[in-house]
Design a protein around this motif. Structure first.
Motif, PDB file in Angstrom:
ATOM      1  N   LEU A   1       3.083   1.907   9.599  1.00 43.57           N
ATOM      2  CA  LEU A   1       2.230   0.790  10.037  1.00 43.57           C
ATOM      3  C   LEU A   1       2.576  -0.823   9.592  1.00 43.57           C
ATOM      4  O   LEU A   1       2.656  -1.377  10.558  1.00 43.57           O
ATOM      5  CB  LEU A   1       0.869   0.753   9.522  1.00 43.57           C
ATOM      6  CG  LEU A   1      -0.090   2.038   9.947  1.00 43.57           C
ATOM      7  CD1 LEU A   1      -1.430   2.145   9.388  1.00 43.57           C
ATOM      8  CD2 LEU A   1      -0.224   2.367  11.342  1.00 43.57           C
ATOM      9  N   ALA A   2       3.537  -0.671   8.499  1.00 46.09           N
ATOM     10  CA  ALA A   2       4.150  -1.609   8.283  1.00 46.09           C
ATOM     11  C   ALA A   2       5.133  -1.964   9.018  1.00 46.09           C
ATOM     12  O   ALA A   2       5.599  -3.145   9.485  1.00 46.09           O
ATOM     13  CB  ALA A   2       4.575  -1.648   6.465  1.00 46.09           C
TER      14      ALA A   2
ATOM     15  N   VAL B   1       0.424  11.695   1.126  1.00 40.00           N
ATOM     16  CA  VAL B   1       0.254  11.770   2.458  1.00 40.00           C
ATOM     17  C   VAL B   1       0.067  10.204   3.081  1.00 40.00           C
ATOM     18  O   VAL B   1       0.518  10.089   4.153  1.00 40.00           O
ATOM     19  CB  VAL B   1      -1.123  12.762   2.660  1.00 40.00           C
ATOM     20  CG1 VAL B   1      -1.589  12.422   4.141  1.00 40.00           C
ATOM     21  CG2 VAL B   1      -1.165  14.005   2.290  1.00 40.00           C
ATOM     22  N   MET B   2      -0.570   9.309   2.331  1.00 36.61           N
ATOM     23  CA  MET B   2      -0.826   8.112   3.141  1.00 36.61           C
ATOM     24  C   MET B   2       0.514   7.084   3.050  1.00 36.61           C
ATOM     25  O   MET B   2       0.413   6.388   3.840  1.00 36.61           O
ATOM     26  CB  MET B   2      -2.024   7.511   2.275  1.00 36.61           C
ATOM     27  CG  MET B   2      -3.362   8.094   2.474  1.00 36.61           C
ATOM     28  SD  MET B   2      -3.922   8.173   4.260  1.00 36.61           S
ATOM     29  CE  MET B   2      -4.210   6.256   4.697  1.00 36.61           C
ATOM     30  N   ALA B   3       1.048   7.313   1.856  1.00 37.91           N
ATOM     31  CA  ALA B   3       2.406   6.396   1.651  1.00 37.91           C
ATOM     32  C   ALA B   3       3.086   6.429   3.143  1.00 37.91           C
ATOM     33  O   ALA B   3       3.484   5.029   3.510  1.00 37.91           O
ATOM     34  CB  ALA B   3       3.264   6.875   0.555  1.00 37.91           C
ATOM     35  N   PRO B   4       3.673   7.471   3.700  1.00 43.25           N
ATOM     36  CA  PRO B   4       4.425   7.097   4.975  1.00 43.25           C
ATOM     37  C   PRO B   4       3.508   6.805   6.081  1.00 43.25           C
ATOM     38  O   PRO B   4       4.116   5.873   6.995  1.00 43.25           O
ATOM     39  CB  PRO B   4       5.007   8.654   5.277  1.00 43.25           C
ATOM     40  CG  PRO B   4       3.981   9.644   4.457  1.00 43.25           C
ATOM     41  CD  PRO B   4       3.686   8.998   3.277  1.00 43.25           C
TER      42      PRO B   4
ATOM     43  N   MET C   1       0.771  -1.178   0.003  1.00 45.78           N
ATOM     44  CA  MET C   1       0.040  -0.068   0.161  1.00 45.78           C
ATOM     45  C   MET C   1       0.931   1.162   0.086  1.00 45.78           C
ATOM     46  O   MET C   1       0.659   2.228  -0.669  1.00 45.78           O
ATOM     47  CB  MET C   1      -1.080  -0.145   1.310  1.00 45.78           C
ATOM     48  CG  MET C   1      -2.050  -1.036   1.344  1.00 45.78           C
ATOM     49  SD  MET C   1      -3.330  -0.692  -0.219  1.00 45.78           S
ATOM     50  CE  MET C   1      -3.849   0.767   0.459  1.00 45.78           C
ATOM     51  N   ALA C   2       2.018   1.234   0.726  1.00 44.26           N
ATOM     52  CA  ALA C   2       2.968   2.369   0.795  1.00 44.26           C
ATOM     53  C   ALA C   2       3.598   2.732  -0.549  1.00 44.26           C
ATOM     54  O   ALA C   2       3.993   3.865  -0.907  1.00 44.26           O
ATOM     55  CB  ALA C   2       3.996   2.260   1.806  1.00 44.26           C
ATOM     56  N   LEU C   3       3.600   1.682  -1.381  1.00 47.11           N
ATOM     57  CA  LEU C   3       4.625   1.718  -2.484  1.00 47.11           C
ATOM     58  C   LEU C   3       3.631   1.873  -3.817  1.00 47.11           C
ATOM     59  O   LEU C   3       4.202   2.074  -4.981  1.00 47.11           O
ATOM     60  CB  LEU C   3       5.541   0.569  -2.819  1.00 47.11           C
ATOM     61  CG  LEU C   3       6.458   0.459  -1.596  1.00 47.11           C
ATOM     62  CD1 LEU C   3       7.404  -0.979  -1.914  1.00 47.11           C
ATOM     63  CD2 LEU C   3       7.600   1.750  -1.506  1.00 47.11           C
ATOM     64  N   LEU C   4       2.296   1.859  -3.657  1.00 42.79           N
ATOM     65  CA  LEU C   4       1.524   1.786  -4.789  1.00 42.79           C
ATOM     66  C   LEU C   4       1.517   3.036  -5.489  1.00 42.79           C
ATOM     67  O   LEU C   4       1.251   4.197  -4.946  1.00 42.79           O
ATOM     68  CB  LEU C   4       0.070   1.495  -4.330  1.00 42.79           C
ATOM     69  CG  LEU C   4      -0.401   0.206  -4.047  1.00 42.79           C
ATOM     70  CD1 LEU C   4      -1.771   0.000  -3.758  1.00 42.79           C
ATOM     71  CD2 LEU C   4      -0.238  -0.825  -5.237  1.00 42.79           C
TER      72      LEU C   4
END
Length: 499
Positions: A463-464, A455-458, A346-349
């Protein structure tokens, strides 16, 4: 005395019904919140409907867990269900926001018992080997409530009015109460022991201050000023006072001796990972999907549905496998690793990926989390004394709920600040909705999509990392097998650990 097969099945049906009732209440009300507060003329005080319920249910968890050890889980369970039904009646009768908030406090206290006592009762009447399977059946209530709650809340509100969102609990609850009276066996407590009132009050103040501090910091940052400082000081002083009290009393609310047991400590850490790593972000995912993938609200709901469905399937499967083999360590090791991979994806999408990609990634997070969510409760119970079943179950649940509450506030604050700072000049953060963005030009939509992804990537990455910490914790879980003996705890295995 072990329960007969038919009595155990009846008990599972009873506990599942009650667990579903408690889990459904929160998700049903969230859908009707705008209608409720608008009708009562208190839109600006909307948060109190949720906060009063959530805070009461969190603070009372350790209290009810200890009471179950002292007076018996059956009595606490029936009292919690009765209180929940009475509070539901008064919620529906409320004429202003103050009356509703007070009734929601009582409902939250009852809900804490509905959440905690089924797990405690299972820990009391089953062998360690049976618990993962039975808990996974009862745990079905939570994901189903997440899926059905919003739809049910909307349908009830539109058809009968918002008051029936609360009153619908009463006929269902009365059936559950009748089943519970028949199915739940008498469980001996340790009557005559003095309840730790000082510890309970101090812990309640500490948790409240800690949650308020996290909320203030997330919403206002250092600008919160004196209120933030006061909340932090009260939380720190309360924690120190709580530890001092617990070390001195004969029957502490949270027995600190649990923290000398490595198995229990690892289970507590893993429970915290679930609260922080998944529950904190799942409510923000639909908005992220609507903004970044330019979908409707209905379509965006497919992503959390995939998460919950993955959690449901893996919980049932791993509960069955753990009860069959007695092995438990492999499930949190693999589960935390799968969830970490899903959040990393999800972070890398990149922007513009097909919707099935985030659905698959979040389903992986759900599968990983469900793989050990109920098992760690069973393992913690088996590692502790049977006389501490209620308190150890409450502790594992408490850290998950506090972790979720605090992390949700922090994640929400980070999203709010990040979006506000990077929003295109043509859009106003105060009135920003998916509909406004979708009505804008293609260039603005692309800019907002890139902003939300950035904003959501970090956040997903952080969370990962949380789940990666869970992998390390799971590897530190002592290898062993759950015993078939009713009074036995987890026995260390002489065979190599399965991991």
């Amino acid at each position: 005395m072990p329960l007969s097969p038919w009595r155990l099945r009846l008990l599972i049906v009873s506990l599942l019904t009650v667990s579903f009732l408690g889990a459904l209440d929160h998700t049903v009300v969230s859908t009707s919140l705008a209608t409720i507060t608008g009708d009562l003329g208190a839109v600006e005080q909307m948060s109190w409907v949720i906060v009063s319920y959530t805070l009461a249910s969190t603070v009372l968890l350790p209290v009810l867990g200890k009471l179950a050890d002292l007076v018996g889980a059956r009595l606490v369970f029936l009292a919690s269900l009765t209180l929940f039904l009475a509070a539901s009646l008064f919620c529906g009768l409320a004429q202003d926001i103050t009356q509703l908030a007070l009734a929601r406090v009582a409902q939250g206290i009852g809900s804490a018992g509905l959440h905690l006592m089924p797990q405690t009762i299972v820990g009391e009447v089953t062998t360690p080997r049976e618990r993962p399977k039975v808990m996974s059946w009862i745990g079905v209530a939570f994901p189903i409530a997440i899926l059905a709650g919003p739809l049910a809340g909307g349908l009830i509100t539109d058809a009968w009015g918002w008051r029936w969102v609360f009153w619908i609990n009463i006929p269902v609850g009365l059936i559950a109460l009748a089943l519970a009276v028949i199915a739940v066996p008498h469980i001996e407590g340790r009557s005559g022991r003095r309840f730790d009132i000082g510890g309970a009050v101090t812990l309640g103040i500490t948790i409240t201050a800690f949650v308020l501090a996290a909320g203030l910091f997330a919403s206002e940052g250092p600008a919160a000023g004196i209120p933030l400082v006061i909340a932090v000081v009260v939380a720190a002083a309360g924690l120190a006072a709580f530890i001092a009290i617990e070390l001195r009393v004969a029957e502490p609310v949270v027995p600190l001796r649990h923290f000398a047991n490595r198995t229990v400590v690892v289970c507590i850490v893993l429970s915290t990972v679930i609260g922080v790593g998944l529950f904190s972000v799942v409510s923000y995912v639909p908005t992220y999907i609507q903004m970044a993938y330019r979908t409707s609200a209905t379509v965006s709901g497919l992503v959390p549905i995939a998460t919950v469905f993955g959690m449901l399937v893996s919980s049932l499967l791993t509960g069955f496998l753990a009860s069959r083999s007695g092995r438990y360590r492999v499930f949190p090791v693999i589960g935390t690793a799968l969830a970490a991979v899903g959040l990393l994806i999800m972070a890398l999408l990149p922007v513009g990926m097909p919707l099935w990609v985030p659905m698959a990634a979040m389903a992986l997070v759900g599968i990983g989390t469900g793989a050990f969510m109920n098992i760690i409760v069973a393992v913690a119970q088996s590692a502790a004394s049977r006389t501490d079943t209620g308190s150890i179950t409450a502790t594992v649940s408490l850290v998950r709920q506090v972790g979720s509450t605090v992390a949700t506030a922090i994640v929400g604050g980070v999203i709010g600040v990040g979006v506000t700072m990077g929003l295109p000049a043509s859009l106003d953060a105060a009135t920003l909705t998916p509909a406004v963005v979708h009505a804008s030009s293609a260039a603005v939509q692309a800019e907002v999509a890139a902003l939300y992804s950035g904003v959501m990537a970090p956040i997903f990455l952080g969370l990962a990392v949380t789940y990666a910490v869970g992998v390390i914790a799971a590897l530190l879980l002592p290898p062993g097998r759950l015993s078939d003996e009713r009074e036995a705890a987890v026995h260390p295995s002489t065979e190599p650990a399965i991991a």
